[in-house]
Design a protein around this motif. Structure first.
Motif, short mmCIF file in Angstrom:
data_model
loop_
_atom_site.label_atom_id
_atom_site.label_comp_id
_atom_site.label_asym_id
_atom_site.label_seq_id
_atom_site.Cartn_x
_atom_site.Cartn_y
_atom_site.Cartn_z
N MET A 78 -40.48 35.16 47.66
CA MET A 78 -41.86 35.11 48.17
C MET A 78 -41.96 34.39 49.52
N LEU A 79 -41.03 33.45 49.75
CA LEU A 79 -41.10 32.65 50.98
C LEU A 79 -40.79 33.46 52.23
N ARG A 80 -40.17 34.62 52.07
CA ARG A 80 -39.87 35.47 53.23
C ARG A 80 -40.65 36.78 53.16
N ALA A 85 -47.45 41.52 49.14
CA ALA A 85 -46.17 41.37 48.43
C ALA A 85 -45.90 39.90 48.14
N HIS A 86 -46.24 39.05 49.11
CA HIS A 86 -46.08 37.60 48.90
C HIS A 86 -47.02 37.10 47.82
N LEU A 87 -48.29 37.51 47.93
CA LEU A 87 -49.31 37.00 47.02
C LEU A 87 -49.01 37.36 45.56
N GLU A 89 -46.15 37.68 44.04
CA GLU A 89 -45.12 36.82 43.45
C GLU A 89 -45.62 35.38 43.30
N ARG A 90 -46.38 34.93 44.28
CA ARG A 90 -46.92 33.57 44.22
C ARG A 90 -47.87 33.43 43.03
N LYS A 91 -48.73 34.45 42.86
CA LYS A 91 -49.70 34.39 41.76
C LYS A 91 -49.01 34.35 40.39
N ASN A 235 -34.67 18.80 46.62
CA ASN A 235 -34.38 17.79 47.65
C ASN A 235 -35.65 17.12 48.18
N GLU A 236 -36.76 17.86 48.19
CA GLU A 236 -37.97 17.29 48.79
C GLU A 236 -38.55 16.14 47.97
N PRO A 237 -38.80 16.33 46.66
CA PRO A 237 -39.28 15.16 45.90
C PRO A 237 -38.24 14.03 45.87
N MET A 281 -38.34 21.43 59.47
CA MET A 281 -38.52 22.66 60.27
C MET A 281 -38.41 23.87 59.36
N TYR A 282 -39.27 24.87 59.57
CA TYR A 282 -39.07 26.16 58.90
C TYR A 282 -39.29 27.29 59.89
N PRO A 283 -38.75 28.48 59.59
CA PRO A 283 -38.78 29.57 60.57
C PRO A 283 -40.01 30.48 60.47
N ARG A 284 -40.37 31.07 61.57
CA ARG A 284 -41.34 32.18 61.63
C ARG A 284 -40.84 33.12 62.73
N GLN A 285 -41.39 34.35 62.75
CA GLN A 285 -40.99 35.31 63.78
C GLN A 285 -42.23 36.06 64.26
N VAL A 333 -49.07 17.80 57.95
CA VAL A 333 -48.72 19.19 57.63
C VAL A 333 -47.38 19.26 56.88
N GLY A 334 -46.99 18.17 56.23
CA GLY A 334 -45.69 18.12 55.56
C GLY A 334 -45.52 19.11 54.42
N PHE A 335 -46.64 19.59 53.85
CA PHE A 335 -46.55 20.62 52.82
C PHE A 335 -46.75 22.02 53.42
N GLY A 336 -46.71 22.13 54.72
CA GLY A 336 -46.90 23.42 55.38
C GLY A 336 -48.38 23.73 55.53
N GLY A 337 -48.69 25.03 55.72
CA GLY A 337 -50.08 25.45 55.89
C GLY A 337 -50.13 26.95 55.74
N PRO A 339 -50.63 30.78 54.12
CA PRO A 339 -50.38 31.42 52.82
C PRO A 339 -49.19 30.83 52.05
N HIS A 340 -48.25 30.19 52.76
CA HIS A 340 -47.06 29.66 52.07
C HIS A 340 -47.17 28.16 51.79
N PHE A 341 -48.39 27.63 51.89
CA PHE A 341 -48.58 26.20 51.59
C PHE A 341 -47.87 25.86 50.28
N CYS A 342 -47.17 24.73 50.28
CA CYS A 342 -46.29 24.38 49.15
C CYS A 342 -46.95 24.62 47.78
N LEU A 343 -46.32 25.48 47.00
CA LEU A 343 -46.84 25.79 45.66
C LEU A 343 -46.57 24.63 44.70
N GLY A 344 -45.61 23.77 45.03
CA GLY A 344 -45.27 22.66 44.14
C GLY A 344 -45.89 21.34 44.56
N SER A 345 -46.90 21.37 45.45
CA SER A 345 -47.41 20.10 45.99
C SER A 345 -48.01 19.21 44.91
C1 HEM Z 1 -42.89 16.31 48.46
C2 HEM Z 1 -42.17 17.35 48.10
C3 HEM Z 1 -42.31 18.71 48.74
C4 HEM Z 1 -42.54 19.03 50.06
C5 HEM Z 1 -42.72 18.09 51.23
C6 HEM Z 1 -42.58 20.49 50.14
C7 HEM Z 1 -42.82 21.20 51.30
C8 HEM Z 1 -42.98 22.57 51.35
C9 HEM Z 1 -43.24 23.32 52.56
C10 HEM Z 1 -43.34 22.72 53.95
C11 HEM Z 1 -43.35 24.63 52.23
C12 HEM Z 1 -43.64 25.79 53.18
C13 HEM Z 1 -42.35 26.40 53.66
C14 HEM Z 1 -42.58 27.60 54.56
O1 HEM Z 1 -43.73 27.99 54.82
O2 HEM Z 1 -41.58 28.17 55.04
C15 HEM Z 1 -43.16 24.72 50.80
C16 HEM Z 1 -43.21 25.90 50.09
C17 HEM Z 1 -42.94 25.96 48.73
N1 HEM Z 1 -42.70 24.91 47.89
FE1 HEM Z 1 -42.64 22.95 48.36
N2 HEM Z 1 -42.37 20.99 48.89
C18 HEM Z 1 -42.20 19.95 48.00
C19 HEM Z 1 -41.98 20.03 46.65
C20 HEM Z 1 -41.96 21.19 45.93
C21 HEM Z 1 -41.72 21.27 44.51
C22 HEM Z 1 -41.50 20.07 43.57
C23 HEM Z 1 -41.75 22.60 44.18
C24 HEM Z 1 -41.57 23.27 42.84
C25 HEM Z 1 -41.84 22.72 41.67
C26 HEM Z 1 -42.02 23.35 45.41
C27 HEM Z 1 -42.14 24.72 45.48
C28 HEM Z 1 -42.46 25.42 46.63
C29 HEM Z 1 -42.59 26.88 46.67
C30 HEM Z 1 -42.42 27.84 45.49
C31 HEM Z 1 -42.89 27.21 47.99
C32 HEM Z 1 -43.11 28.63 48.56
C33 HEM Z 1 -44.55 29.00 48.46
C34 HEM Z 1 -44.85 30.37 49.04
O3 HEM Z 1 -43.99 30.99 49.68
O4 HEM Z 1 -45.98 30.83 48.83
N3 HEM Z 1 -42.14 22.47 46.44
N4 HEM Z 1 -42.93 23.45 50.29
#
Ligand code: HEM
Length: 394
Positions: A78-80, A85-87, A89-91, A235-237, A281-285, A333-337, A339-345
């Motif tokens: 879903m991230l690419r 198609a993205h929505l 899988e995310r849903k 790695n993020e948490p 950093m993450y990629p876009r095109q 913006v550490g969780f992104g922004g 449609p791909h805003f972090c699903l695990g935030s």
């Molecule tokens: C503090 C910890 C975390 C940070 C800072 C973080 C950050 C991010 C960021 C920046 C993105 C966007 C990437 C992009 O657009 O290319 C993202 C996407 C995502 N994250 Fe996290 N993340 C964290 C923890 C988690 C955890 C614990 C999970 C799963 C349980 C998770 C699951 C996901 C998923 C599935 C996506 C893709 C969402 C999509 O494509 O719609 N993340 N995260």
């Protein structure tokens, strides 16, 4: 002759970014906020406003990067993908990661894991909290949330690292591909075993949600997205936990604030994600020629969206290099922004802010940084501490 900004971008080396990217970002933000940086093979986008803008226009700044190494390693997750198609899988995965599911179902699981880990090293009076706590806490929590009960958490950490190394294998090193492919195969097998178990016995896990969704994902989609979850949810948490603990132990006055008012642990998480963005950093095109931040980008331009820089943009955050849990104002913006805003935030916030940090600080009396070894940091695509040696009085 004066050095031009292009000359400067041309001198940036990957090793310098890995060691300490922040002075480089400061210079790029000031002089050339959308810069072609040859060493990264991308235009680096370093200002907050430009990143907010591009995430509002996914039809121009696409996540579906061509020849993506991530797709090579993990398949087409879903991230690419963009749009519907993205929505879809995310849903399918989303019900497992809603705030209510986390509160009722995952928080008690996270608590049990934290207590068991601390029980395991409490009597020693010293530990490396990166390797002994932050890493295993993140791995065991993620295994539970995904529904990978039979997987050894140490294997999960190895698979995650091997696949992420593959995603960044721009040097085309054969041994890196081999390790990444072996990890991907191991994940496939673990997901197939989980699917067999969950088909007749659904639970709250992500794999169960994808399997039993109104529009269920195919086995291949579940395997690939699980790889992405393992690469992006471990790695993020881990890194945020280690950053937050390091920062609190190094700033006694801020530690005192949270110890008197535990509600402030949520500020600690947000400030830690801002201060050292784990996904730097993450990629876009680009899908067409477009101007961004004063630079004309051709169609198909590869961008590096540098969250680690946006979170330290001095036009948005006062004194941006300081760790300060009392800061007010704009959100990071550490969780992104977009449609791909972090699903695990919400899962990450609960795991780190409600469980990992308060439990550790409550249970280890006299916790302090060890004087014998400094805390080291590394990385720019992913950044965080590499160790966290501490002592306490059991
Ligand atoms: C503090 C910890 C975390 C940070 C800072 C973080 C950050 C991010 C960021 C920046 C993105 C966007 C990437 C992009 O657009 O290319 C993202 C996407 C995502 N994250 Fe996290 N993340 C964290 C923890 C988690 C955890 C614990 C999970 C799963 C349980 C998770 C699951 C996901 C998923 C599935 C996506 C893709 C969402 C999509 O494509 O719609 N993340 N995260």
């Amino acid at each position: 002759m004066a050095q031009t900004t292009e000359d400067y971008a041309g001198t940036i080396r990957l090793q310098d970014l890995w060691d300490d990217p922040y002075p480089i970002y400061r210079k790029l933000r000031a002089t050339h906020p959308v810069a072609w940086v040859p060493a990264t093979n991308r235009y680096l986008v370093t200002r907050y406003q430009d990143i907010v803008h591009l995430e509002r226009h996914p039809e121009i700044f696409s996540a579906a990067e061509q020849d993506s190494l991530m797709i090579r390693v993990m398949g087409h997750t879903m991230l690419r993908k963009d749009g519907a198609a993205h929505l879809r899988e995310r849903k399918a995965a989303e019900p497992s990661l809603r705030p209510r599911t986390i509160k009722e179902h995952w928080a008690p699981v996270f608590q049990k894991i934290a207590d068991e880990l601390i029980d395991g090293f409490y009597e020693r009076g010293e530990a490396d909290l990166f390797a002994d706590y932050a890493g295993p806490m993140a791995a065991r929590s993620l295994a539970a949330v995904l529904g990978l009960h039979d997987v050894d958490p140490q294997d999960l950490q190895t698979w995650s690292q091997s696949m992420m190394d593959g995603n960044g294998n721009y040097g085309d090193v054969p041994a890196v591909w081999q390790r990444a492919e072996a990890a991907a195969r191991a994940v496939d097998q673990a997901v197939d075993a989980a699917i067999a178990r969950l088909r007749s016995a659904p639970d709250h896990s992500v794999i169960s949600s994808m399997l039993h969704a109104d529009d269920p994902l195919t086995p291949q989609e579940m395997r690939d997205n699980t790889k992405m979850f393992i690469g992006g949810g471990l790695n993020e948490p881990r890194d945020v936990t280690a950053v937050a603990l390091h920062a609190l132990l190094a700033h006694p006055e801020q530690r005192a604030l949270v110890e008197t008012d535990p509600a402030r642990f949520k500020d600690v998480v947000e400030e830690s994600v801002r201060w050292v963005a784990p996904i730097g950093m993450y990629p876009r095109q680009t899908t067409r020629a477009v101007e961004l931040g004063g630079t004309l980008l051709p169609a198909g331009a590869r961008l590096g969206v540098v969250l680690g820089s946006a979170n330290r943009d001095e036009t948005v955050f006062e004194n941006p290099d300081a760790f300060d849990i009392t800061r007010q104002g704009r959100v990071h913006v550490g969780f992104g922004g977009g449609p791909h805003f972090c699903l695990g935030s919400w899962a990450a916030r609960a795991q780190v802010g409600q469980i990992s940090l308060p439990t550790l600080l409550r249970r280890l009396p006299g916790l302090r940084l060890s004087a014998s070894e400094p805390v080291r940091y590394g990385g720019w695509v992913f950044r965080g501490p590499l160790n966290l040696p501490v002592r306490w009085e059991p």
